[in-house]
Motif scaffolding. Structure first.
Motif, short mmCIF file in Angstrom:
data_model
loop_
_atom_site.label_atom_id
_atom_site.label_comp_id
_atom_site.label_asym_id
_atom_site.label_seq_id
_atom_site.Cartn_x
_atom_site.Cartn_y
_atom_site.Cartn_z
N ASP A 13 -35.46 50.38 28.07
CA ASP A 13 -36.49 49.78 27.20
C ASP A 13 -37.85 50.41 27.44
O ASP A 13 -38.88 49.76 27.35
CB ASP A 13 -36.54 48.26 27.49
CG ASP A 13 -37.40 47.52 26.48
OD1 ASP A 13 -37.52 48.00 25.34
OD2 ASP A 13 -37.96 46.47 26.84
N ARG A 14 -37.86 51.72 27.77
CA ARG A 14 -39.12 52.37 28.10
C ARG A 14 -39.63 53.30 27.02
O ARG A 14 -40.84 53.51 26.90
CB ARG A 14 -38.92 53.25 29.34
CG ARG A 14 -38.84 52.53 30.63
CD ARG A 14 -38.72 53.56 31.73
NE ARG A 14 -39.66 54.67 31.51
CZ ARG A 14 -39.67 55.80 32.18
NH1 ARG A 14 -38.78 55.99 33.14
NH2 ARG A 14 -40.53 56.75 31.92
N ARG B 176 -44.49 40.13 36.42
CA ARG B 176 -44.11 41.54 36.45
C ARG B 176 -45.21 42.44 37.00
O ARG B 176 -44.93 43.50 37.56
CB ARG B 176 -43.81 41.94 34.99
CG ARG B 176 -43.26 43.31 34.82
CD ARG B 176 -44.12 44.31 34.11
NE ARG B 176 -43.53 45.61 34.38
CZ ARG B 176 -43.45 46.62 33.58
NH1 ARG B 176 -43.94 46.55 32.39
NH2 ARG B 176 -42.88 47.73 33.95
N PHE B 177 -46.45 42.00 36.81
CA PHE B 177 -47.59 42.80 37.25
C PHE B 177 -47.97 42.51 38.70
O PHE B 177 -48.92 43.08 39.23
CB PHE B 177 -48.78 42.55 36.33
CG PHE B 177 -48.50 42.92 34.89
CD1 PHE B 177 -48.57 44.25 34.47
CD2 PHE B 177 -48.14 41.96 33.96
CE1 PHE B 177 -48.30 44.60 33.16
CE2 PHE B 177 -47.87 42.31 32.65
CZ PHE B 177 -47.94 43.62 32.24
N ALA B 212 -60.94 43.68 34.96
CA ALA B 212 -61.82 44.84 35.08
C ALA B 212 -63.17 44.50 35.71
O ALA B 212 -63.99 45.39 35.92
CB ALA B 212 -62.02 45.49 33.71
N ASP C 10 -46.14 46.77 27.94
CA ASP C 10 -45.70 46.97 29.33
C ASP C 10 -45.29 45.63 29.94
O ASP C 10 -45.38 45.45 31.15
CB ASP C 10 -46.81 47.64 30.16
CG ASP C 10 -48.10 46.83 30.19
OD1 ASP C 10 -48.19 45.78 29.51
OD2 ASP C 10 -49.05 47.24 30.89
N PHE C 11 -44.80 44.71 29.10
CA PHE C 11 -44.53 43.35 29.56
C PHE C 11 -43.18 43.18 30.26
O PHE C 11 -42.93 42.15 30.89
CB PHE C 11 -44.60 42.36 28.40
CG PHE C 11 -45.99 42.08 27.90
CD1 PHE C 11 -47.08 42.22 28.75
CD2 PHE C 11 -46.22 41.67 26.60
CE1 PHE C 11 -48.38 41.95 28.31
CE2 PHE C 11 -47.51 41.40 26.15
CZ PHE C 11 -48.58 41.54 27.00
N ASP C 13 -39.23 42.32 30.77
CA ASP C 13 -38.39 41.25 30.19
C ASP C 13 -38.20 40.10 31.17
O ASP C 13 -37.16 39.48 31.21
CB ASP C 13 -37.03 41.86 29.79
CG ASP C 13 -36.20 40.89 28.97
OD1 ASP C 13 -36.79 40.02 28.30
OD2 ASP C 13 -34.96 41.00 29.01
N ALA C 38 -40.62 48.99 22.37
CA ALA C 38 -40.26 49.13 23.78
C ALA C 38 -41.17 48.20 24.56
O ALA C 38 -42.31 47.96 24.15
CB ALA C 38 -40.45 50.58 24.26
N HIS C 39 -40.67 47.68 25.68
CA HIS C 39 -41.49 46.80 26.52
C HIS C 39 -41.47 47.22 27.98
O HIS C 39 -42.02 46.52 28.83
CB HIS C 39 -41.06 45.35 26.35
CG HIS C 39 -41.31 44.83 24.98
ND1 HIS C 39 -42.57 44.65 24.49
CD2 HIS C 39 -40.47 44.53 23.95
CE1 HIS C 39 -42.51 44.23 23.23
NE2 HIS C 39 -41.25 44.16 22.88
N GLY C 40 -40.86 48.36 28.26
CA GLY C 40 -40.79 48.84 29.64
C GLY C 40 -41.79 49.94 29.94
O GLY C 40 -41.62 50.67 30.92
N ILE C 41 -42.85 50.06 29.12
CA ILE C 41 -43.92 51.00 29.45
C ILE C 41 -44.41 50.67 30.87
O ILE C 41 -44.58 49.50 31.20
CB ILE C 41 -45.09 50.84 28.44
CG1 ILE C 41 -44.63 51.13 27.00
CG2 ILE C 41 -46.30 51.68 28.84
CD1 ILE C 41 -44.35 52.58 26.70
N PRO C 42 -44.59 51.68 31.74
CA PRO C 42 -45.09 51.37 33.09
C PRO C 42 -46.40 50.58 33.00
O PRO C 42 -47.22 50.83 32.12
CB PRO C 42 -45.31 52.76 33.70
CG PRO C 42 -44.35 53.66 32.97
CD PRO C 42 -44.32 53.13 31.56
N ALA C 43 -46.58 49.62 33.91
CA ALA C 43 -47.73 48.71 33.85
C ALA C 43 -49.05 49.46 33.70
O ALA C 43 -49.39 50.30 34.53
CB ALA C 43 -47.76 47.84 35.10
N PRO C 72 -54.91 47.00 30.25
CA PRO C 72 -55.46 46.65 31.56
C PRO C 72 -56.90 46.14 31.49
O PRO C 72 -57.34 45.45 32.41
CB PRO C 72 -55.37 47.97 32.35
CG PRO C 72 -55.20 49.04 31.33
CD PRO C 72 -54.50 48.42 30.17
N GLY C 73 -57.60 46.42 30.39
CA GLY C 73 -58.99 45.97 30.27
C GLY C 73 -59.13 44.62 29.57
O GLY C 73 -60.24 44.25 29.19
#
Lengths: 255, 255, 255
Positions: A13-14, B176-177, B212, C10-11, C13, C38-43, C72-73
């Protein structure tokens, strides 16, 4: 509502691979209803895909189109196929992913590029399998996709050896929970009582009907949801604790 | 369009368990609209499922049916339940996964096997919860599924201890984070200014309104999207850096 | 059938974040059709999200609304945006996730809180992006969401340096299979024959058209499904074997 299309892959899922396939399908048939079967098949693990497909496909309504993309040979001479049983369609590579599907009535080699996107070296899920599934869901007859073939990949899975004192089998699948699924079906065991299972030096006694019949962390034998004997660990992972991988031998001793 | 059905489990995305449940539902109600709530709950982690369900369920339209399958006691004597609040239905095991759902009006013990598939030892998501949810979505009245029960699992989550100088709470969830979610809600803090939080020997000062506001890699306190105080790390994982797990104590000191 | 809405984040599952966004959307537009990109983008990996979005978005039907939440912001002064190209809508933070989308015709800064939920510090996917996407799918004109802006985040990705003897580029993405995607497109290579690629001390010869043209475990060069040169390993992970990460230099030598 169009026909159901399921997707099974090792795409994770990436990277957007699954999303792209859905976009391709929706662009061809906006009424398609797409369902994920699973996308966390280990990379290139054809046997795992074949097992998951076998145990999943029959829970769907008739005429569901099952698309499988576990395809390490993409871009080589391996063929792209459509298979048809009485109830279902299957679309994917000719590499063994359909090895466990029974009663195939018809098989077509996809050669008509009119139903495909321009074909890349590495992503036939997007370029071939998704658009072909979408066109099937719109009612295109199978013979328009290419010629029939009868020599598609077929290999008989190893059967357990039954003796008077027991059964010798092997672990054919390990699930997310670390349950060790054997090729020994419940019907193999009928009329006999299990004394224990012997696997990698461990002896696991009896047959349980719930994980919770053993204490936390203890091993047990159980007939899993697939109808096969599994070795499990209550609230733990038998695979991790025993360090077992697919292919390991298991021996069942009768009382 | 039928009613919405959500699925929450620890099934991951490897084995087809979620896909199978969807196939079962679609076979009973082709108009069902199925949405994944989450399937990466840690294996058997009932408390995590209860937390995710609490914080997610109310964002769905009224009459949504929420199905939860985190079920280490499958096959044992634990009951299968339908719960009803004013707005929602819930279907799953009687093991605590519904522990954080407020204002339950009605609860039914699923005993009528006419609405189930043949019941395996290990996969009631497929055999009980999915088909029952599908039948609810078709309008079957709850009393047809079984008798009412009132003694379903219920345990009051630990409340923070409020003092004049601060609040003592605990970490109840890690996302997850790596954000550390405490059981200290924003309302507990009202009218007081946070000097710092003390957790596992770390002192984290003040209260931020964005990750941030701290430099990359620095810890911070923030009111998370759930409305509870979280300890986080800007562009990093507080859980990994502090080596904190669920259950850890946290103490908030006021100015 | 409402417009299609895709979700990219990046959430993962585990936590229900994606499910919550779907609930918010369905509560506003019950006819929305939501697809996971996709939801597996690295955090927090904005560059990875930008790459996946670039290579995925155009496979969807016109008027699809693409929502991106790698953020992230969140909670800081970074703006929330709607972007419009001739074919698509994009909704997400002004942090570079849309950096690779070509031909943006229009950009709106989301300032009208009437289309948002109460805004938390940490989850604008739920509070801003999901509800805004749902309202766009219901036909709300873009100018109702806020004022136009033209200074949204825009940074030209590094281009490869072409010489007579070869091309110097870099690895811009690594996929689930460990394939190393470079910024060297097929068109850069036209009319020239590749002698080898040099990456992290390895020399990988020639250009293949299928992974299977090399033996299991051997490295190869191939034009990937994105149209860029990739370094791969047949049935293995080039990233793991070479210990390469994003940003690594690659040099292509011509014959």
């Amino acid at each position: 509502m169009g026909k159901l299309i399921t997707l099974l892959s090792d795409f994770g899922d990436r990277d957007g691979f699954v999303g792209i396939m859905k976009g391709v399908i929706m662009s061809i048939n906006a009424d398609a209803h797409i369902i994920n079967l699973a996308h966390g098949i280990p990379a290139g693990d054809i046997a795992a895909a074949a097992f998951v497909l076998e145990r999943s496909h029959s829970y769907f309504p008739n005429d569901t189109i099952h698309v499988v993309v576990v395809d390490p040979g993409v871009g080589s001479t391996r063929r792209s196929l459509i298979l048809k049983t009485e109830e279902y369609y299957f679309v994917g590579p000719d590499n063994g992913v359909f090895n466990r599907i029974p009663a195939i009535q018809n098989c077509v080699h996809i050669t008509n590029m009119d139903f495909c996107l321009p074909i890349s070296n590495t992503f036939h899920g997007r370029d071939v399998f998704a658009p072909v599934a979408a066109h099937i869901s719109k009612g295109v007859p199978l013979d328009e996709f290419g010629p029939p073939v009868s020599d598609f990949y077929r290999q008989r899975p190893a059967a357990p050896e039954k003796g008077m004192a027991g059964i010798r089998g092997e672990i054919i699948y390990i699930d997310r929970f670390g349950n060790l699924v054997s090729n020994i079906s419940e019907s193999c065991l009928r009329d006999r009582t299990i004394k224990d299972s012997i696997i990698k030096g461990y002896s696991v006694s009896g047959l349980c009907h719930a994980y919770a019949e053993r204490k936390k962390g203890e091993f047990l034998n159980i007939i899993g949801s697939h109808g096969n004997l599994e070795v499990a660990c209550n609230q733990g992972s038998a695979a991790a604790d025993m360090e077992v991988t697919v292919g390991e031998s298991i021996y069942i001793r009768f009382e």
